[in-house]
Scaffold this motif. Structure first.
Motif, PDB file in Angstrom:
ATOM      1  N   ILE A  20     -43.033 -15.465  39.878  1.00 32.28           N
ATOM      2  CA  ILE A  20     -42.648 -15.237  41.056  1.00 32.28           C
ATOM      3  C   ILE A  20     -41.460 -16.317  41.193  1.00 32.28           C
ATOM      4  CG2 ILE A  20     -43.196 -15.649  43.471  1.00 32.28           C
ATOM      5  CD1 ILE A  20     -46.076 -15.177  42.619  1.00 32.28           C
ATOM      6  N   VAL A  21     -40.350 -15.795  41.682  1.00 34.69           N
ATOM      7  CA  VAL A  21     -39.121 -16.994  41.847  1.00 34.69           C
ATOM      8  C   VAL A  21     -39.234 -16.901  43.350  1.00 34.69           C
ATOM      9  CG1 VAL A  21     -36.639 -17.264  41.873  1.00 34.69           C
ATOM     10  CG2 VAL A  21     -38.073 -16.054  39.835  1.00 34.69           C
ATOM     11  N   PHE A  22     -39.047 -18.312  43.846  1.00 30.28           N
ATOM     12  CA  PHE A  22     -39.132 -18.479  45.416  1.00 30.28           C
ATOM     13  C   PHE A  22     -38.378 -19.699  45.719  1.00 30.28           C
ATOM     14  CE2 PHE A  22     -42.431 -20.884  43.379  1.00 30.28           C
ATOM     15  CZ  PHE A  22     -42.503 -22.221  43.996  1.00 30.28           C
ATOM     16  N   GLN A  23     -37.889 -19.834  46.954  1.00 31.33           N
ATOM     17  CA  GLN A  23     -36.929 -21.089  47.346  1.00 31.33           C
ATOM     18  C   GLN A  23     -37.947 -21.875  48.399  1.00 31.33           C
ATOM     19  OE1 GLN A  23     -33.020 -20.245  49.064  1.00 31.33           O
ATOM     20  NE2 GLN A  23     -33.641 -21.424  50.816  1.00 31.33           N
ATOM     21  N   ASP A  24     -38.230 -23.058  48.012  1.00 27.57           N
ATOM     22  CA  ASP A  24     -39.292 -23.779  48.425  1.00 27.57           C
ATOM     23  C   ASP A  24     -38.455 -24.857  49.424  1.00 27.57           C
ATOM     24  OD1 ASP A  24     -41.886 -24.839  49.055  1.00 27.57           O
ATOM     25  OD2 ASP A  24     -41.989 -25.985  47.002  1.00 27.57           O
ATOM     26  N   SER A  25     -38.822 -24.248  50.799  1.00 25.73           N
ATOM     27  CA  SER A  25     -38.136 -25.283  51.888  1.00 25.73           C
ATOM     28  C   SER A  25     -39.170 -25.134  52.952  1.00 25.73           C
ATOM     29  CB  SER A  25     -36.837 -24.742  52.300  1.00 25.73           C
ATOM     30  OG  SER A  25     -36.944 -23.237  52.806  1.00 25.73           O
ATOM     31  N   ASN A  27     -39.048 -23.233  55.326  1.00 28.14           N
ATOM     32  CA  ASN A  27     -39.185 -21.860  55.548  1.00 28.14           C
ATOM     33  C   ASN A  27     -39.252 -21.140  54.142  1.00 28.14           C
ATOM     34  OD1 ASN A  27     -39.523 -19.139  56.621  1.00 28.14           O
ATOM     35  ND2 ASN A  27     -37.274 -18.783  56.834  1.00 28.14           N
ATOM     36  N   VAL A  28     -40.205 -21.123  53.349  1.00 26.09           N
ATOM     37  CA  VAL A  28     -40.323 -20.644  52.037  1.00 26.09           C
ATOM     38  C   VAL A  28     -39.699 -19.266  51.962  1.00 26.09           C
ATOM     39  CG1 VAL A  28     -42.694 -19.686  52.082  1.00 26.09           C
ATOM     40  CG2 VAL A  28     -41.546 -20.500  49.693  1.00 26.09           C
ATOM     41  N   LEU A  29     -39.106 -19.134  50.887  1.00 27.30           N
ATOM     42  CA  LEU A  29     -38.470 -17.538  50.888  1.00 27.30           C
ATOM     43  C   LEU A  29     -38.824 -17.270  49.348  1.00 27.30           C
ATOM     44  CD1 LEU A  29     -34.660 -17.514  52.231  1.00 27.30           C
ATOM     45  CD2 LEU A  29     -36.749 -16.308  53.033  1.00 27.30           C
ATOM     46  N   ILE A  30     -39.638 -15.742  49.233  1.00 31.34           N
ATOM     47  CA  ILE A  30     -39.664 -15.239  48.055  1.00 31.34           C
ATOM     48  C   ILE A  30     -38.540 -14.546  47.465  1.00 31.34           C
ATOM     49  CG2 ILE A  30     -41.240 -13.796  46.779  1.00 31.34           C
ATOM     50  CD1 ILE A  30     -43.384 -14.560  49.036  1.00 31.34           C
ATOM     51  N   LYS A  31     -37.988 -14.927  46.641  1.00 32.57           N
ATOM     52  CA  LYS A  31     -36.690 -14.278  45.874  1.00 32.57           C
ATOM     53  C   LYS A  31     -36.895 -12.928  44.973  1.00 32.57           C
ATOM     54  CE  LYS A  31     -33.100 -16.175  47.142  1.00 32.57           C
ATOM     55  NZ  LYS A  31     -32.400 -15.950  48.235  1.00 32.57           N
ATOM     56  N   ASN A  32     -37.980 -13.042  44.350  1.00 32.20           N
ATOM     57  CA  ASN A  32     -38.245 -12.127  43.209  1.00 32.20           C
ATOM     58  C   ASN A  32     -39.437 -12.164  42.574  1.00 32.20           C
ATOM     59  OD1 ASN A  32     -37.218 -10.046  41.360  1.00 32.20           O
ATOM     60  ND2 ASN A  32     -35.711 -11.228  40.529  1.00 32.20           N
ATOM     61  N   ILE A  33     -40.068 -10.893  42.281  1.00 32.84           N
ATOM     62  CA  ILE A  33     -41.016 -10.796  41.371  1.00 32.84           C
ATOM     63  C   ILE A  33     -40.885 -10.039  40.238  1.00 32.84           C
ATOM     64  CG2 ILE A  33     -43.402  -9.877  41.273  1.00 32.84           C
ATOM     65  CD1 ILE A  33     -43.851 -10.183  44.209  1.00 32.84           C
ATOM     66  N   PRO A 141     -41.602  -5.679  42.709  1.00 34.24           N
ATOM     67  CA  PRO A 141     -42.576  -4.639  42.246  1.00 34.24           C
ATOM     68  C   PRO A 141     -44.422  -5.112  42.633  1.00 34.24           C
ATOM     69  CG  PRO A 141     -41.537  -5.900  40.248  1.00 34.24           C
ATOM     70  CD  PRO A 141     -41.065  -6.157  41.593  1.00 34.24           C
ATOM     71  N   ILE A 142     -45.080  -4.179  42.595  1.00 35.14           N
ATOM     72  CA  ILE A 142     -46.178  -4.420  43.045  1.00 35.14           C
ATOM     73  C   ILE A 142     -46.566  -4.623  44.653  1.00 35.14           C
ATOM     74  CG2 ILE A 142     -48.644  -5.633  42.841  1.00 35.14           C
ATOM     75  CD1 ILE A 142     -47.855  -6.583  40.146  1.00 35.14           C
ATOM     76  N   VAL A 143     -45.509  -5.436  45.370  1.00 31.55           N
ATOM     77  CA  VAL A 143     -45.552  -5.574  46.517  1.00 31.55           C
ATOM     78  C   VAL A 143     -45.187  -4.377  47.181  1.00 31.55           C
ATOM     79  CG1 VAL A 143     -44.733  -6.857  48.807  1.00 31.55           C
ATOM     80  CG2 VAL A 143     -45.852  -8.294  46.574  1.00 31.55           C
ATOM     81  N   ILE A 144     -43.753  -4.101  46.700  1.00 28.72           N
ATOM     82  CA  ILE A 144     -43.186  -2.788  47.029  1.00 28.72           C
ATOM     83  C   ILE A 144     -43.704  -1.677  46.090  1.00 28.72           C
ATOM     84  CG2 ILE A 144     -41.108  -1.453  47.539  1.00 28.72           C
ATOM     85  CD1 ILE A 144     -41.729  -3.655  49.579  1.00 28.72           C
TER      86      ILE A 144
END
Length: 206
Positions: A20-25, A27-33, A141-144
């Motif tokens: 899982i790639v994410f931006q930690d702030s 307002n966390v943003l999940i960028k990619n699985i 993927p998986i989530v979508i």
């Protein structure tokens, strides 16, 4: 200033490691699985795609990413539920791609659909190849659940293949009680039948 991206890898799943790639702030943003392939583990693929990633241990993850990790593990252990799309970043997807991903997100566990059926569902009946390309680029993927889309002849391969490999696609379909033999869906799995009033739309303003 651009926020630093981080990654966390679920090392052991039925389809191999998942990153899982994410931006930690605030307002966390999940960028990619990112799924593993038959040739490369997900972490290797991730570090080929992103520069200067910070790897984070589970204990140091924020609550939203921890929940996503646990949700993925629960799903891969057979639990039947629908993922929340809160904090997922679709800004890199075109409007057409979001239409495709939205339709796929609203499919039901245990069902399958074809590229042509999905194209018709979003009002572009001739765009089945573009649908295949959109699913190939699915950032989550998986989530979508793009593994639910199969070819017209009911074989599970696609125009561009499944991100995690055909074996992973078969495992995920089988997990949802879709019967597959020799890379072909043989159970009478229903095709998508969406209640448009109940569909959750992707946030196109991200």
């Amino acid at each position: 200033m651009e926020m630093e991206l981080k990654e966390f890898t679920i090392e052991k799943t039925i389809i191999g490691p998942i990153t899982i790639v994410f931006q930690d702030s605030d307002n966390v943003l999940i960028k990619n699985i990112i799924l593993s392939t038959p040739d490369l583990k997900s972490k290797e693929i991730t570090y080929k795609s992103y520069d200067n990633l910070d790897s984070v241990s589970f204990s140091h993850l924020n609550k939203r990413i921890k929940k996503l990790v646990l949700d993925i593990q629960d799903y891969l252990n057979g639990k039947d539920f629908k993922f929340s799309l809160d904090n997922f970043d679709f800004s890199g997807c075109s409007p057409f791609e979001r239409e495709v991903l939205n339709a796929e997100y609203n499919t039901k566990r245990g069902s399958v659909n074809t590229y042509g059926e999905l194209a018709k569902e979003i009002g572009h009946p001739k765009a089945y190849r573009a649908v295949g390309n959109a699913l190939r680029k699915n950032p989550f993927p998986i989530v979508i659940p793009c593994h639910r889309t199969i070819k017209k002849d009911r074989t599970i391969g696609g125009f561009n293949g499944y991100q995690g490999g055909i074996e992973s696609k078969e495992i995920l379909l089988s997990l949802e009680n879709v019967e597959v033999q020799q890379r072909k869906v043989i159970s009478e799995s229903p095709v998508i039948s969406l209640n448009k009033k109940a569909q959750k739309k992707l946030d196109i303003d991200n």
